[in-house]
Scaffold this motif. Structure first.
Motif, mmCIF file in Angstrom:
data_model
loop_
_atom_site.group_PDB
_atom_site.id
_atom_site.type_symbol
_atom_site.label_atom_id
_atom_site.label_comp_id
_atom_site.label_asym_id
_atom_site.label_seq_id
_atom_site.Cartn_x
_atom_site.Cartn_y
_atom_site.Cartn_z
ATOM 1 N N MET A 150 0.836 -1.201 0.000
ATOM 2 C CA MET A 150 0.000 0.000 0.000
ATOM 3 C C MET A 150 0.874 1.255 0.000
ATOM 4 S SD MET A 150 -2.951 -1.117 2.733
ATOM 5 C CE MET A 150 -3.746 0.481 2.584
ATOM 6 N N LEU A 151 0.489 2.222 -0.816
ATOM 7 C CA LEU A 151 1.221 3.482 -0.920
ATOM 8 C C LEU A 151 1.212 4.237 0.403
ATOM 9 C CD1 LEU A 151 2.738 5.508 -2.693
ATOM 10 C CD2 LEU A 151 0.506 6.479 -3.351
ATOM 11 N N ALA A 152 0.137 4.068 1.158
ATOM 12 C CA ALA A 152 -0.003 4.785 2.430
ATOM 13 C C ALA A 152 1.111 4.407 3.405
ATOM 14 C CB ALA A 152 -1.364 4.490 3.050
ATOM 15 N N THR A 153 1.556 3.146 3.378
ATOM 16 C CA THR A 153 2.620 2.723 4.296
ATOM 17 C C THR A 153 3.950 3.379 3.919
ATOM 18 O OG1 THR A 153 3.133 0.756 2.965
ATOM 19 C CG2 THR A 153 1.488 0.520 4.711
ATOM 20 N N GLN A 154 4.178 3.543 2.619
ATOM 21 C CA GLN A 154 5.394 4.223 2.156
ATOM 22 C C GLN A 154 5.361 5.691 2.570
ATOM 23 O OE1 GLN A 154 6.047 3.881 -2.043
ATOM 24 N NE2 GLN A 154 7.858 5.192 -2.039
ATOM 25 N N GLN A 155 4.212 6.318 2.400
ATOM 26 C CA GLN A 155 4.065 7.726 2.772
ATOM 27 C C GLN A 155 4.240 7.934 4.273
ATOM 28 O OE1 GLN A 155 0.185 8.455 1.107
ATOM 29 N NE2 GLN A 155 1.018 9.152 -0.865
ATOM 30 N N ASP A 156 3.806 6.949 5.056
ATOM 31 C CA ASP A 156 3.951 7.041 6.510
ATOM 32 C C ASP A 156 5.432 7.017 6.909
ATOM 33 O OD1 ASP A 156 2.701 7.010 9.222
ATOM 34 O OD2 ASP A 156 3.784 5.103 9.364
ATOM 35 N N VAL A 157 6.210 6.152 6.250
ATOM 36 C CA VAL A 157 7.656 6.096 6.526
ATOM 37 C C VAL A 157 8.299 7.430 6.160
ATOM 38 C CG1 VAL A 157 9.851 5.000 5.939
ATOM 39 C CG2 VAL A 157 7.800 3.603 6.226
ATOM 40 N N VAL A 158 7.944 7.975 5.007
ATOM 41 C CA VAL A 158 8.495 9.257 4.564
ATOM 42 C C VAL A 158 8.191 10.351 5.595
ATOM 43 C CG1 VAL A 158 8.319 11.084 2.832
ATOM 44 C CG2 VAL A 158 8.420 8.698 2.109
ATOM 45 N N ARG A 159 6.958 10.374 6.052
ATOM 46 C CA ARG A 159 6.546 11.401 7.018
ATOM 47 C C ARG A 159 7.339 11.279 8.326
ATOM 48 N NH1 ARG A 159 2.759 11.229 10.965
ATOM 49 N NH2 ARG A 159 1.969 9.228 10.222
ATOM 50 N N ARG A 160 7.531 10.070 8.775
ATOM 51 C CA ARG A 160 8.243 9.859 10.050
ATOM 52 C C ARG A 160 9.735 10.138 9.912
ATOM 53 N NH1 ARG A 160 4.691 8.020 13.621
ATOM 54 N NH2 ARG A 160 2.841 6.882 12.880
ATOM 55 N N LEU A 161 10.300 9.808 8.763
ATOM 56 C CA LEU A 161 11.710 10.130 8.524
ATOM 57 C C LEU A 161 11.921 11.641 8.464
ATOM 58 C CD1 LEU A 161 12.825 7.461 5.869
ATOM 59 C CD2 LEU A 161 13.477 7.581 8.282
ATOM 60 N N ASP A 162 10.993 12.332 7.832
ATOM 61 C CA ASP A 162 11.079 13.791 7.771
ATOM 62 C C ASP A 162 11.040 14.403 9.171
ATOM 63 O OD1 ASP A 162 11.314 13.931 5.044
ATOM 64 O OD2 ASP A 162 9.175 14.243 4.671
ATOM 65 N N LYS A 163 10.162 13.862 10.009
ATOM 66 C CA LYS A 163 10.056 14.359 11.385
ATOM 67 C C LYS A 163 11.361 14.116 12.145
ATOM 68 C CE LYS A 163 7.085 14.159 15.481
ATOM 69 N NZ LYS A 163 8.190 14.060 16.441
ATOM 70 N N LEU A 164 11.955 12.944 11.906
ATOM 71 C CA LEU A 164 13.213 12.606 12.577
ATOM 72 C C LEU A 164 14.335 13.544 12.131
ATOM 73 C CD1 LEU A 164 14.185 10.440 14.595
ATOM 74 C CD2 LEU A 164 14.921 9.069 12.643
ATOM 75 N N LEU A 165 14.363 13.857 10.844
ATOM 76 C CA LEU A 165 15.399 14.738 10.307
ATOM 77 C C LEU A 165 15.197 16.188 10.729
ATOM 78 C CD1 LEU A 165 15.707 13.185 6.751
ATOM 79 C CD2 LEU A 165 17.584 13.416 8.392
ATOM 80 N N GLU A 166 13.953 16.568 10.969
ATOM 81 C CA GLU A 166 13.671 17.948 11.391
ATOM 82 C C GLU A 166 14.131 18.200 12.814
ATOM 83 O OE1 GLU A 166 9.515 18.442 10.883
ATOM 84 O OE2 GLU A 166 9.609 18.517 8.682
ATOM 85 N N ASP A 167 14.155 17.146 13.630
ATOM 86 C CA ASP A 167 14.549 17.301 15.028
ATOM 87 C C ASP A 167 16.064 17.387 15.109
ATOM 88 O OD1 ASP A 167 14.803 17.391 17.718
ATOM 89 O OD2 ASP A 167 14.240 15.310 18.093
ATOM 90 N N GLU A 168 16.590 18.598 15.319
ATOM 91 C CA GLU A 168 18.034 18.805 15.364
ATOM 92 C C GLU A 168 18.520 19.069 16.782
ATOM 93 O OE1 GLU A 168 19.222 21.737 12.574
ATOM 94 O OE2 GLU A 168 18.672 20.524 10.848
ATOM 95 N N THR A 169 17.719 18.636 17.761
ATOM 96 C CA THR A 169 18.147 18.768 19.150
ATOM 97 C C THR A 169 19.268 17.795 19.416
ATOM 98 O OG1 THR A 169 15.885 19.320 19.811
ATOM 99 C CG2 THR A 169 17.426 18.663 21.563
ATOM 100 N N PRO A 170 20.433 18.273 19.809
ATOM 101 C CA PRO A 170 21.555 17.358 20.019
ATOM 102 C C PRO A 170 21.331 16.404 21.181
ATOM 103 C CG PRO A 170 22.100 19.537 20.856
ATOM 104 C CD PRO A 170 20.768 19.658 20.139
ATOM 105 N N VAL A 171 21.783 15.171 21.022
ATOM 106 C CA VAL A 171 21.740 14.202 22.101
ATOM 107 C C VAL A 171 22.958 14.425 22.988
ATOM 108 C CG1 VAL A 171 21.795 11.759 22.698
ATOM 109 C CG2 VAL A 171 20.537 12.509 20.678
ATOM 110 N N ILE A 172 22.743 14.755 24.255
ATOM 111 C CA ILE A 172 23.853 15.093 25.147
ATOM 112 C C ILE A 172 24.606 13.836 25.525
ATOM 113 C CG2 ILE A 172 24.463 15.996 27.428
ATOM 114 C CD1 ILE A 172 22.057 17.826 27.232
#
Length: 240
Positions: A175-197
């Motif tokens: 299903m295309l929706a599952t691919q789009q969900d991965v894309v959305r979650r990866l984008d969210k992960l990449l947007e978070d630039e808070t450094p891990v201490i």
């Protein structure tokens, strides 16, 4: 005394800055072990396990020496990833090998956290090019599994867990929706630039700063005591 303490604090603080993640904006080009990982990967995929194992043994001590300078989390991850490919050399271990090589590539780069983000961005670009073909999906899932241990050192564990679940669903669905969900979650992960201490580095920095201040206070106090003693002796001589 105040200036001495301030100088010691600034110098000690400089030891902390490189470890807190802000270096991720610096472009990382150099990689100490890239040639090793490429050769090792080719040998392993060609099922030349004996040669691959010999290569690993030749570089293992060097890797261990470098990893020992990093945090306990990095050391634990190194041991966790190298054990399976040392104990078993077989076709089934390809994913384990890729996990280890991804980690070594990151550690060999000038800026590991920056490297991890670049690899994550590469995965994000890869999924956009995937057609609904089982082989393409399986390749993406394996690439995510290979990179995940390295990402765990620099990204929030809960966020990674959510992406992993989404990737697993995508790997078993057309299903295309599952691919789009991965894309959305990866984008969210990449947007978070808070450094891990790196809390190990933080603790060591706190110890260094504390010891530096303590030594400075003892030194200044000793100098003051000697000066007062000399002054008293001089005063006693004048009055005698």
């Amino acid at each position: 005394m105040g200036r001495a303490i301030l100088i010691c604090f600034v110098v000690s603080l400089s030891l902390w800055i490189p470890n807190n993640g802000h270096h991720k904006y610096i472009h990382a080009e150099h990689n100490t072990w890239s040639s090793f990982t490429e050769q090792y990967r080719h040998l392993y995929h060609d099922e030349k396990y004996e040669l691959a194992n010999r290569m690993l043994n030749n570089r293992q001590k060097e890797m261990e020496q470098y990893i020992s300078t990093l945090s306990n989390q990095h050391q634990e991850m190194f041991n966790k990833l190298i054990d399976p490919i040392i104990s078993v050399q077989s076709q089934e271990q390809k994913v384990e090998v890729e996990k280890f090589l991804s980690f070594i590539n990151a550690m060999g780069s000038d800026h590991p956290q920056k490297y991890a983000r670049q690899e994550l961005q590469t995965l994000r670009n890869q999924i956009n090019q995937i057609d609904q073909i089982d082989q393409d999906r399986a390749s993406f899932v394996n690439n995510w599994k290979a990179l995940l241990p390295t990402l765990q050192l620099y990204f929030d564990q809960k966020e990674l867990s959510v992406v992993t679940q989404s990737v697993a669903v995508f790997g078993n669905s057309e299903m295309l929706a599952t691919q789009q969900d991965v894309v959305r979650r990866l984008d969210k992960l990449l947007e978070d630039e808070t450094p891990v201490i790196n809390y190990d580095a933080f603790i060591w920095t706190a110890v260094i700063i504390g010891c530096t201040i303590l030594i400075t206070l003892i030194y200044v106090g000793a100098r003051k005591y000697v000066a007062e003693k000399k002054e008293k002796k001089t005063h006693d001589k004048l009055n005698s």
